[in-house]
Design an enzyme around this catalytic site. Structure first.
Site, PDB file in Angstrom:
ATOM      1  N   HIS A  44       0.484  -1.360   0.013  1.00  0.00           N
ATOM      2  CA  HIS A  44      -0.385  -0.152   0.029  1.00  0.00           C
ATOM      3  C   HIS A  44       0.776   1.076  -0.132  1.00  0.00           C
ATOM      4  CE1 HIS A  44      -4.101  -1.979   1.036  1.00  0.00           C
ATOM      5  NE2 HIS A  44      -4.548  -1.252   0.051  1.00  0.00           N
TER       6      HIS A  44
ATOM      7  N   ARG B  94     -11.174  -7.541 -18.488  1.00  0.00           N
ATOM      8  CA  ARG B  94     -10.082  -8.751 -18.738  1.00  0.00           C
ATOM      9  C   ARG B  94     -10.726  -9.626 -17.947  1.00  0.00           C
ATOM     10  NH1 ARG B  94      -3.693  -9.573 -18.743  1.00  0.00           N
ATOM     11  NH2 ARG B  94      -4.173  -9.347 -16.691  1.00  0.00           N
TER      12      ARG B  94
ATOM     13  N   GLU C  97      -0.484 -12.875 -26.368  1.00  0.00           N
ATOM     14  CA  GLU C  97       0.583 -13.476 -25.296  1.00  0.00           C
ATOM     15  C   GLU C  97       1.547 -14.603 -25.608  1.00  0.00           C
ATOM     16  OE1 GLU C  97      -0.921 -12.282 -21.894  1.00  0.00           O
ATOM     17  OE2 GLU C  97      -2.287 -13.040 -21.077  1.00  0.00           O
TER      18      GLU C  97
ATOM     19  N   CYS D 174      -1.457  -3.846 -24.514  1.00  0.00           N
ATOM     20  CA  CYS D 174      -1.169  -3.438 -23.298  1.00  0.00           C
ATOM     21  C   CYS D 174      -0.348  -3.667 -22.241  1.00  0.00           C
ATOM     22  CB  CYS D 174      -2.775  -3.209 -22.750  1.00  0.00           C
ATOM     23  SG  CYS D 174      -2.918  -6.145 -22.323  1.00  0.00           S
TER      24      CYS D 174
END
Ligand code: PEP
Ligand code: MG
Length: 540
Positions: free
Chosen positions: A192, A333, A430, A500
């Site tokens: 985080h 996706r 990919e 992407c």
């Protein structure tokens, strides 16, 4: 962010520690070691008073967190809410209070109760869960501080905070307006704090291994290349300042490109969309600065401690992003679990998970889970311009089976009179089989090249292995040839092709991708301005 270990700064006599860049930037200042005041807890006279002390300390810590949450938005506010919920959860305080009743001191009881939870998170296979251990350590310390009435000393303005890790609340409570940075011996670029540091532009390096001593020497933090220098002088310090200056100039120039549409130096328009991983990501992005979402990963929904997400949770998450995009395209996706993204309770144990049951293969093997996601997507599609793509497709049969599941669920929703819409269905390119021979996939509505995986499979060099990082290069002629072939195939058959993978936001790779024929890139939000600036300098 890639953990580059090279730097332009020449090696000299300074102490030089190398780690992984988690938030790019440069900082120069004194070292401030993070630690905890060292105040000792005084035991109370009875178990009842110990229990009362712990309960009060939890309340005090909760009140501090709530105050911090009041002045925070987005990702940070979500994290503070998670911490507040954990503090309110009896499953943490219950065992501590039971230990107190059995004779333990409040501080030891609380530390032990949290210690067990933290250990569980720390050994998790998934980086997401390992990163959550820091949130639990943070609340452990908050309560211990409240028990001992200890407050951490304030770092001087512009200091470089060092330590094993830094608590998110410590980050939020620090004034970064005078500069400064973070250099951790451990830490994680998926934590985080790392996300907060990136969104606020605070330079941060993790994984340095060794902690420098606190002292008078000025530290130079190069969080572009992941280096901390202590006691550097002369040539080293000059090189550092030149690199810092060049970085700041690049950033400033890039910002001036952010609002306009991207086009090359010779006037060719390029679409630039963003990659997101959590619906909360969109809160810090102005939709006017991008052409939509080119990739929304959905693994984050599947990686939660609460188990696999139900239809409503998914529907609300997708809807939130579609509404934010206000009619611009959002490409979601379907879950890409497995490989570098294991999901407890979903992925399977395999000897080679990168070549195993991952992505669309796993979704097709678990249709009862896949159908839930499909229904959520079909329902969310009524709220905007949704496109859906499948990850890790290797053969056309996978696309056909996934599309048939969409059609089946759409028919069931129609029969039940539930509002829905069938989005265009595309594939990630990919797996090399698709890039080498794309003809069988001509029925897909669009292609999105996943250069992270395509590169690792073409080069046989893992994307997460620093020792083969030089081989894992999208600019290798073999990878670029495949990208160019796919772009040309798309033009011939009128199939839109975008990219992407991380390369889309890498200023060094962008000219090559444009030369390969791509005109549509999707990048992490932090790279949006730099990507547009790199496009503006390129000619095609
Ligand atoms: C890729 O492989 O390039 C990609 C965008 O997907 P991920 O990084 O999520 O595997
Ligand atoms: Mg991929």
């Amino acid at each position: 962010m890639p953990g580059l270990r090279s730097t332009d700064i020449p090696a000299g006599r300074a102490l030089r520690l190398e780690g992984i860049a988690a938030s790019a930037g440069y900082a120069e200042g004194p070292i401030f070691r993070l630690g905890h005041g060292g105040a000792r807890y005084e035991r109370r006279a009875s178990a009842a008073l110990e229990a009362e002390a712990l309960t009060q300390a939890i309340d005090t810590a909760s009140a501090r967190l709530a105050e911090l949450a009041g002045s925070t938005t987005g990702e940070a506010a979500d994290m503070l809410e998670f911490q507040l919920a954990m503090l309110a959860d009896d499953s943490l305080s219950g065992p501590a209070l039971a230990a107190i009743a059995a004779g333990a001191a409040a501080d030891a009881a609380w530390s032990d109760a949290l210690g067990g939870e933290i250990a569980g998170y720390e050994v998790a296979e998934d980086e997401y869960f390992r990163a959550r251990a820091a949130d639990l350590k943070d609340i452990r310390q908050q309560v211990l501080d409240a028990l001992t009435s200890a407050d951490e000393a304030h770092a001087p303005a512009g200091a470089i905070l060092t330590g094993e890790d830094i608590a998110p609340t410590r980050f939020l409570a620090t004034d970064w307006s005078q500069g400064g940075g973070i250099a951790l011996t451990k830490g994680s670029s998926a934590s985080h704090v790392a996300m907060l540091a990136r969104s606020r532009g605070v330079p941060m390096v993790v994984g340095l291994g060794e902690e420098p001593a606190e002292g008078n020497a000025t530290a130079l933090l190069d969080a572009e290349h992941g280096v901390l220098l202590i006691g550097a002088g002369g040539g080293e310090a000059d090189a550092f300042r030149r690199a810092a200056h060049a970085f700041a100039t690049r950033r400033r120039l890039a910002e001036s490109h952010l609002r306009g549409p991207a086009k090359t130096a010779d006037g060719t328009p390029v679409r630039v969309q963003v990659n997101i991983a959590d619906p909360a990501d969109v809160e810090t992005i102005d939709i006017a600065t991008c052409d939509g979402v080119g990739l929304m990963r959905t693994e984050f929904l599947f990686g939660k401690a609460s188990g696999l997400p139900d239809e409503e949770t998914q529907y609300l998450a997708y809807r939130r992003v579609l509404e934010w995009a206000a009619g611009k395209p959002v490409t979601i996706r379907t879950v890409d679990a497995g490989g570098d993204k294991p999901v407890p309770g979903f992925t399977v144990e395999e000897s080679n998970p990168f070549l195993g049951l991952r992505g669309i293969r796993l979704s097709l093997a678990r249709p009862e889970i896949f159908r839930v996601q499909i229904r959520a997507l079909l329902r969310a599609a009524t709220h905007g311009n949704l496109k859906v793509m499948f990850p890790m497709v290797a053969v056309a049969e996978e696309y056909r089976r996934a599309a048939a599941l969409f059609a089946g669920e759409a028919a069931a929703l129609a029969a039940a009179r539930v509002a829905h819409r069938e989005p265009p269905l595309g594939i990630m390119v990919e797996v090399p089989s698709v890039a080498v021979a794309p003809e069988p996939f001509a029925g897909a509505a669009f292609f999105s090249i996943g250069s992270n995986d395509l590169t690792q499979y073409v080069m046989a060099a893992a994307r997460d292995n620093a020792s083969v990082a030089a081989l894992n290069a999208v600019t290798n002629p073999a990878v670029l040839k495949l990208i160019a072939d796919v772009a040309a195939f798309g033009r011939e058959r009128a199939i839109p092709v975008s990219l992407c993978g991380d390369a889309g936001g890498d200023p060094a790779a962008i000219p090559h991708l444009l030369m390969a024929g791509l005109r549509d890139l999707s990048v992490v939000p932090a790279q949006l301005a730099l990507a547009k600036a790199a496009i503006a300098e390129a000619t095609v």
